[in-house]
Design an enzyme around this catalytic site. Structure first.
Site, PDB file in Angstrom:
ATOM      1  N   GLU A  33      26.669 -43.587 114.955  1.00 53.55           N
ATOM      2  CA  GLU A  33      25.530 -44.033 114.164  1.00 53.55           C
ATOM      3  C   GLU A  33      24.548 -44.571 115.199  1.00 53.55           C
ATOM      4  O   GLU A  33      24.957 -45.342 116.076  1.00 53.55           O
ATOM      5  CB  GLU A  33      25.907 -45.160 113.193  1.00 53.55           C
ATOM      6  CG  GLU A  33      24.717 -45.522 112.320  1.00 53.55           C
ATOM      7  CD  GLU A  33      24.860 -46.826 111.531  1.00 53.55           C
ATOM      8  OE1 GLU A  33      25.794 -47.598 111.793  1.00 53.55           O
ATOM      9  OE2 GLU A  33      24.009 -47.055 110.653  1.00 53.55           O
ATOM     10  N   ARG A 259      41.845 -47.693 118.364  1.00 53.06           N
ATOM     11  CA  ARG A 259      40.649 -48.069 119.097  1.00 53.06           C
ATOM     12  C   ARG A 259      40.993 -48.620 120.475  1.00 53.06           C
ATOM     13  O   ARG A 259      42.057 -49.191 120.663  1.00 53.06           O
ATOM     14  CB  ARG A 259      40.065 -49.226 118.289  1.00 53.06           C
ATOM     15  CG  ARG A 259      38.628 -49.266 118.106  1.00 53.06           C
ATOM     16  CD  ARG A 259      38.256 -50.575 117.404  1.00 53.06           C
ATOM     17  NE  ARG A 259      36.854 -50.751 117.612  1.00 53.06           N
ATOM     18  CZ  ARG A 259      35.952 -50.307 116.752  1.00 53.06           C
ATOM     19  NH1 ARG A 259      36.315 -49.772 115.609  1.00 53.06           N
ATOM     20  NH2 ARG A 259      34.679 -50.413 117.020  1.00 53.06           N
ATOM     21  N   LYS A 269      29.673 -53.714 118.467  1.00 48.90           N
ATOM     22  CA  LYS A 269      28.251 -53.439 118.643  1.00 48.90           C
ATOM     23  C   LYS A 269      27.406 -54.647 118.249  1.00 48.90           C
ATOM     24  O   LYS A 269      26.408 -54.945 118.880  1.00 48.90           O
ATOM     25  CB  LYS A 269      27.835 -52.254 117.764  1.00 48.90           C
ATOM     26  CG  LYS A 269      27.894 -50.916 118.471  1.00 48.90           C
ATOM     27  CD  LYS A 269      27.094 -49.897 117.673  1.00 48.90           C
ATOM     28  CE  LYS A 269      27.821 -48.579 117.584  1.00 48.90           C
ATOM     29  NZ  LYS A 269      27.138 -47.630 116.710  1.00 48.90           N
TER      30      LYS A 269
END
Length: 552
Positions: A33, A259, A269
């Site tokens: 994104e 992850r 982020k």
RNA sequence: UGGGGUGUCGCCAAGCGGCAAGGCACCGGGUUUUGAUCCCGGCAUUCGCAGGUUCGAAUCCUGCCACCCCAGCCA
């Protein structure tokens, strides 16, 4: 690019899918994104997705999952494109955008409404939360759940037309408010957002949610293996629900892996953005940032990052990877590929009293200890030199393999010298060392058999150049700055950056190309700053120090 | 007290019923004009715990424990 046939659970699945004929070709995708810069965790995802496609003769798309215009921007799109390219990957065809499928997604939403499987709900956010129930209690059906198909069609069209305000209405799938899986409790498909989109402008005022968009985007692109991280595992039933209930002509499957969490690092982020916005670091590409652009500026190479991703593997377990592994990867690459040079970080003048004042000797030295093809460079040698202040002591025990008063040391690539006396200032600080050279020791050991106790680096005072050197250290002092109740800002390392304004470098270094990495012998690996380095004002960033096994 | 996951050396990670790969880190020793590199060697009688099945289990079964994720109109 050599691709070790990484054996992991995903490759096993792919191998079986290919063998059984479930898929004819492997098609994956990296779907960021554009709401921030890519970081080391994304690098792993990129490595997994592009790596699997490459290893199996397939393709990998690059698709911006741009369904939330409020948080996204063109700046992020550009940085992401640059980072993926820099890492050395080539996506299949054109760059894709979820936003280019908005009409198709909308048509599918209408399709669900027509089938009676989606409805427009007027509950506001707070009410919706109440109706949703909790982890242990089932939710309740929305009072708007049984609107007629006709009414829903009308309402949805009007949502799209902009007749309602943000938050007033949403489109939801009609699934099961009592499902133990929260994602299945009539998830939201569309919400109203009256903001321009970076790609579609003001064409839309309703935007699809991740859940309604992602699987269908995959289906449109013919993705065979949709690989994401563990937190999406609970979304898989929903992902499959849409694929089954919509007339899509491809059946992608979602798989999840663990992850990456490097120690002493944060990869949220939101938090990285906070570091940037609060000025704790100089920007997304600050060399201390775990972003791809930050690591690049720090001197990390694509090869090292890819090696690291291969080293840590791809599994479904969730752990913390020791940053020492990342450091190993970059040292290994640079040890092999970085030319050597000399730089004195903390200059102490040495005067060779037996060496003529005007003399300037040019000594040829190899650019790499084992790779002859790197060639030679010229080192100007003069009467006055700088050595590192840490490399001299008036007295020391035998374990100190550097220069000591009355003892000998080898000047790297040059002569063996012996220290005779020190000159101090009024406060007793050593400001100069006076020494003499041992004859015929260029490339030879002293004829008298007295070996120097060590080797130190040096730079000519007269011919050397001044440089700015930025010494970076880890940004956090805590192994898990993010863990539990910890406020990551509390463990910011106050010494993560030390700027040395007056380092001394061998002259050839001034002409380094930005982003060229070097090993400053005995110090570590450094890179000419991508933006600030100029011949008139050389600037080097320390990528990582040399491994140091010297125990006092 | 709901659902979904994960637990193999300090860290990552192979292993999938036949008797614990590898890497990082660490510790020795050797080479060395970088206390680097390189080279040799060491480093889990044990696989979250407890039972069970079996000639034989980290691998199968049962129970328990720990940790992670989920109650955004974020992704």
């Amino acid at each position: 690019m050599e691709n070790t046939p990484a054996s992991n659970f995903l490759q096993t699945i792919i191998t079986e899918d290919l063998a059984s004929g479930r898929v004819r070709e492997v098609v994956t995708r990296f779907p960021p994104e554009p709401n921030g810069y890519l970081h080391i965790g994304h690098a792993k995802s990129i490595s997994v997705n592009f790596g699997l496609a490459e290893a199996n003769g397939g393709r990998c798309n690059l698709r911006f999952d741009d369904t939330n215009p409020e948080k996204e921007s063109q700046e992020y799109i550009e940085s992401i494109l640059e980072d993926v390219r820099w890492l050395g990957y080539t996506w299949d065809g054109e760059v894709r955008y979820a936003s280019s499928y908005f009409q198709q997604l909308y048509d599918w939403a209408v399709y669900l409404v027509e089938k009676g499987e989606a409805y427009v709900c007027d509950l506001n956010a707070e009410q919706a939360r109440e109706y949703r129930g909790t982890l242990t209690e089932p939710g309740r059906n929305s009072p708007y759940r049984d609107r007629s198909v006709q009414e829903n069609l009308d309402l949805l069209a009007r949502m799209r037309a902009g007749e309602f305000e943000e938050g007033e209405k949403v489109l939801r799938a009609k699934i099961d408010m009592a499902s133990p899986n929260m994602n299945m409790r009539d998830p939201i498909l569309y919400r109203i957002r009256k903001v321009p989109h970076h790609q579609t402008g003001d064409e839309w005022v309703i935007y699809p949610t991740y859940d309604f968009a992602h699987g269908q985007e995959d289906a449109i692109e013919g993705i065979t293996h949709s690989i994401c991280t563990l937190e999406f595992e609970d979304h898989r039933p929903l992902y499959d629900w849409f694929i089954e209930h919509l007339p899509v002509d491809s059946r992608p499957r979602q798989y999840e892996f663990g992850r990456l969490n490097p120690s002493y690092t944060i990869t949220s982020k939101r938090k990285l953005k906070q570091l940037v916005e609060e000025g704790i670091v100089a920007g997304w590409d600050d060399p201390r940032m775990p972003t791809v652009s930050g690591m690049r500026r720090r001197g990390y190479t694509p090869a090292a990052i890819r090696k690291f991703c291969d080293m840590i593997g791809t599994t479904r377990s969730d752990g913390v990877v020791d940053v020492a592994m990342l450091e190993f990867a970059i040292r290994e690459d640079l040890n092999e590929n970085a030319p050597r040079a000399m730089c004195v970080l903390n200059p102490l003048k040495v005067v060779l009293t037996d060496y003529p004042e005007e003399k300037l000797e040019s000594i040829s030295a190899p650019c790499h200890p084992s790779r002859e093809e790197f060639g030679q460079r010229e080192l100007p040698f003069t009467r006055e030199l700088y050595i590192d202040a840490d490399d001299f002591r008036e007295e020391a025990n035998k374990k100190y393999k550097r220069l000591v008063l009355g003892k000998r040391v080898r000047l790297r690539n040059a002569y063996v010298i012996e220290a005779d006396e020190v000159v101090k200032d009024g406060e007793g600080n050593i400001i100069e060392v006076r020494a003499h050279t041992i004859p015929n020791t260029l490339g030879e050991n002293p004829e008298d058999g007295i070996r120097p106790r060590g080797v130190i680096h040096w730079v000519s005072v007269r011919a050397g150049r001044r440089a700015e050197v930025r010494l970076y250290d880890r940004l956090f002092t805590d192994e898990a700055p993010d863990k539990g109740e910890n406020d990551f800002l509390d463990s910011i390392n106050p010494d993560s950056l030390t700027v040395v304004e007056q380092a001394w470098i061998e002259p050839a270094l001034a002409d380094a190309e930005p982003e060229q990495g070097y090993q400053f012998e005995r110090e570590g690996y450094f890179v000419a700053d991508r933006y600030d380095h100029r011949a008139e004002h050389p600037v080097f960033n320390r990528t990582i120090g040399l491994r140091d096994t010297w125990t006092n």
